[in-house]
Structure formats: structure tokens, C-alpha cells
Write a protein that holds these residues in place. Structure first.
Motif, PDB file in Angstrom:
ATOM      1  N   GLY A   3       0.633  -1.158   0.015  1.00 43.18           N
ATOM      2  CA  GLY A   3      -0.032  -0.041   0.075  1.00 43.18           C
ATOM      3  C   GLY A   3       0.891   1.192   0.063  1.00 43.18           C
ATOM      4  O   GLY A   3       2.079   1.174  -0.472  1.00 43.18           O
ATOM      5  N   ILE A  22     -10.030   5.760  -8.397  1.00 40.08           N
ATOM      6  CA  ILE A  22     -10.907   4.624  -8.079  1.00 40.08           C
ATOM      7  C   ILE A  22     -12.230   4.727  -8.734  1.00 40.08           C
ATOM      8  O   ILE A  22     -12.785   5.714  -8.395  1.00 40.08           O
ATOM      9  CB  ILE A  22     -10.855   4.314  -6.571  1.00 40.08           C
ATOM     10  N   LYS A  65     -13.238   0.092   4.004  1.00 39.41           N
ATOM     11  CA  LYS A  65     -12.781  -0.807   3.031  1.00 39.41           C
ATOM     12  C   LYS A  65     -13.789  -1.138   1.926  1.00 39.41           C
ATOM     13  O   LYS A  65     -15.033  -1.025   2.052  1.00 39.41           O
ATOM     14  CB  LYS A  65     -12.615  -2.180   3.738  1.00 39.41           C
ATOM     15  N   GLU A  98     -10.935  -5.439  -1.611  1.00 34.21           N
ATOM     16  CA  GLU A  98      -9.627  -5.187  -2.560  1.00 34.21           C
ATOM     17  C   GLU A  98      -8.866  -4.005  -2.148  1.00 34.21           C
ATOM     18  O   GLU A  98      -7.639  -3.523  -2.627  1.00 34.21           O
ATOM     19  CB  GLU A  98     -10.538  -4.467  -4.091  1.00 34.21           C
ATOM     20  N   PHE A  99      -9.593  -3.087  -1.193  1.00 33.44           N
ATOM     21  CA  PHE A  99      -8.865  -1.770  -0.746  1.00 33.44           C
ATOM     22  C   PHE A  99      -9.205  -1.460   0.500  1.00 33.44           C
ATOM     23  O   PHE A  99     -10.745  -1.482   0.796  1.00 33.44           O
ATOM     24  CB  PHE A  99      -9.259  -0.710  -2.041  1.00 33.44           C
ATOM     25  N   ILE A 120      -3.161   3.412   3.267  1.00 35.38           N
ATOM     26  CA  ILE A 120      -4.070   2.541   2.277  1.00 35.38           C
ATOM     27  C   ILE A 120      -3.524   1.362   1.782  1.00 35.38           C
ATOM     28  O   ILE A 120      -2.235   1.132   1.384  1.00 35.38           O
ATOM     29  CB  ILE A 120      -4.069   3.503   0.695  1.00 35.38           C
ATOM     30  N   TYR A 121      -4.115   0.112   1.778  1.00 30.86           N
ATOM     31  CA  TYR A 121      -3.873  -1.021   1.170  1.00 30.86           C
ATOM     32  C   TYR A 121      -4.482  -1.278   0.056  1.00 30.86           C
ATOM     33  O   TYR A 121      -5.732  -1.074   0.081  1.00 30.86           O
ATOM     34  CB  TYR A 121      -3.922  -2.182   2.467  1.00 30.86           C
ATOM     35  N   CYS A 122      -3.691  -1.948  -0.804  1.00 29.66           N
ATOM     36  CA  CYS A 122      -4.549  -2.130  -2.320  1.00 29.66           C
ATOM     37  C   CYS A 122      -3.939  -3.314  -2.807  1.00 29.66           C
ATOM     38  O   CYS A 122      -2.571  -3.542  -3.061  1.00 29.66           O
ATOM     39  CB  CYS A 122      -4.375  -0.919  -3.108  1.00 29.66           C
ATOM     40  N   LYS A 123      -4.702  -4.285  -3.260  1.00 29.26           N
ATOM     41  CA  LYS A 123      -4.474  -5.563  -4.004  1.00 29.26           C
ATOM     42  C   LYS A 123      -3.778  -5.483  -5.255  1.00 29.26           C
ATOM     43  O   LYS A 123      -3.191  -6.060  -5.839  1.00 29.26           O
ATOM     44  CB  LYS A 123      -5.354  -6.673  -3.764  1.00 29.26           C
ATOM     45  N   ASP A 124      -4.469  -4.264  -6.076  1.00 24.91           N
ATOM     46  CA  ASP A 124      -4.173  -4.159  -7.588  1.00 24.91           C
ATOM     47  C   ASP A 124      -2.988  -3.270  -7.646  1.00 24.91           C
ATOM     48  O   ASP A 124      -2.982  -1.943  -7.241  1.00 24.91           O
ATOM     49  CB  ASP A 124      -5.263  -3.396  -8.208  1.00 24.91           C
ATOM     50  N   MET A 129      -3.836  -0.100  -9.655  1.00 31.41           N
ATOM     51  CA  MET A 129      -4.228   0.763  -8.913  1.00 31.41           C
ATOM     52  C   MET A 129      -3.501   1.689  -7.768  1.00 31.41           C
ATOM     53  O   MET A 129      -3.656   2.786  -7.711  1.00 31.41           O
ATOM     54  CB  MET A 129      -5.618   0.295  -8.267  1.00 31.41           C
ATOM     55  N   LEU A 130      -2.551   0.751  -7.272  1.00 33.03           N
ATOM     56  CA  LEU A 130      -1.853   1.268  -6.150  1.00 33.03           C
ATOM     57  C   LEU A 130      -0.842   2.345  -6.734  1.00 33.03           C
ATOM     58  O   LEU A 130      -0.567   3.695  -6.136  1.00 33.03           O
ATOM     59  CB  LEU A 130      -1.140   0.378  -5.353  1.00 33.03           C
TER      60      LEU A 130
END
Length: 175
Positions: free
Chosen positions: A26, A46, A101, A123-124, A136-140, A143-144
Motif C-alpha cells: 500500500g 478509483i 474498506k 480489494e482496498f 491505504i492497502y490495495c491488492k491491485d 491501482m496502487l
């Protein structure tokens, strides 16, 4: 304002000093401690309509006539993307604590740790602590990178990627 220049890898990885590669989890940065539409600014890359937004234990206020009026999110709740986007654009707000989230589908389970986040349908995750500290934590990974560039464009400060090497959070919560 000092920014650290990092190479952007397509896979969301950064080199480590140990010769390996660190996965970007993130990012973190600071926002001004003032009234504004900071959630709208932070989340602008987003597609808000694509998610269900889970708001938990939030303490932030709608600003009306230059004064704190009422809670931005009156209770812990799940909001569809359209309603969420409207709320962020209709009002100026003052963020104190925020725990939001995003899910493409229904929330799978409570997310307490980063490992919970990884194994969930979330996802976020966006956390604001003490009005200024944004995590912020983000899997994509794409997007990050967009969120990182967006923070830079909005002139937020102390922007840095979170990796397994520098992640000091033990809980994904604003409290």
C-alpha cells in the motif's frame, strides 16, 4: 517537500537492499489538517461505483457553514458505490478517524490484520488516523501506482509505499 523517486515495476514490486524484491502492500502519506473534500481527492483514481464500501467505527464530520455539523457516516454501515460517491462530492468534511474498506461483492469477514486482508474479498482499505495520517492497502498494483501518483498530484506530503519491510501496522484499523 521531498519525494523519494522509485522505479515503477509492472508487477508492483520494488527492489530491496538485500537483493530481493519487496511486494508493495500500500502507501501512506499525510493530508492537511483542515476542512475539505479529501476523501474525494484521495479516491479520485478509483471507480467508486464498482465497489461496496464498508465503513467501520468512523469519526468524521460534514461541515456546514464553516462548522462541524453531523457525522459523515452516522454508523458503521455498508454503502453502495453510487451513494458513497454522492456523499463524498456533496459535502465538505473534516476527517478525524476513518476506516473504509472496498469490496466487489459482499464483505467476506472481519479484517483485522494484513493477512486477513489478503485472504478476504476486500480489494482496498483506507485508514485515516488523527486527521492527517492516511494509510491505504490495495491488492491491485496498477491501482496502487495510480493512487501514489494521485497523492503526488494533490501535493500530499510524506508519500511512501508500504512494503513488508516497512509496514509497522499490526491492525488494519484506525483505532
Amino acid at each position: 517537500m521531498i519525494f523519494r523517486v522509485e522505479t515503477f515495476y509492472e508487477n508492483g514490486m520494488t527492489p530491496s537492499n538485500e537483493g530481493g524484491v519487496l511486494l508493495r502492500r500500500g502507501l501512506r502519506f499525510t493530508i492537511p489538517n483542515q476542512y475539505g473534500q479529501f476523501l474525494k481527492a484521495i479516491l479520485s483514481p478509483i471507480p467508486l461505483d464498482s465497489y461496496q464500501w464498508n465503513v467501520v467505527d468512523e469519526e468524521s464530520y460534514i461541515v456546514k457553514d464553516g462548522q462541524l455539523d453531523r457525522l459523515l457516516f452516522p454508523e458503521s454501515t455498508v454503502i453502495d458505490g453510487h451513494q458513497f460517491a454522492e456523499l463524498l462530492t456533496q459535502h465538505e468534511h473534516y476527517l478525524i478517524f476513518v476506516d473504509i474498506k472496498a469490496f466487489h461483492s459482499n464483505m467476506s469477514s472481519e479484517i483485522v490484520t494484513y493477512e486477513d486482508f489478503l485472504h478476504s474479498t476486500c480489494e482496498f482499505a483506507l485508514l485515516v488516523i488523527d486527521s492527517q495520517d492516511v494509510t491505504i492497502y490495495c491488492k491491485d498494483p496498477q491501482m496502487l501506482n495510480s493512487l501514489y501518483e494521485n497523492a503526488f498530484l494533490h501535493e500530499f506530503e510524506e508519500i511512501a509505499y508500504i512494503t513488508s519491510h516497512n509496514d509497522s501496522m499490526t491492525r488494519l484499523s484506525c483505532w
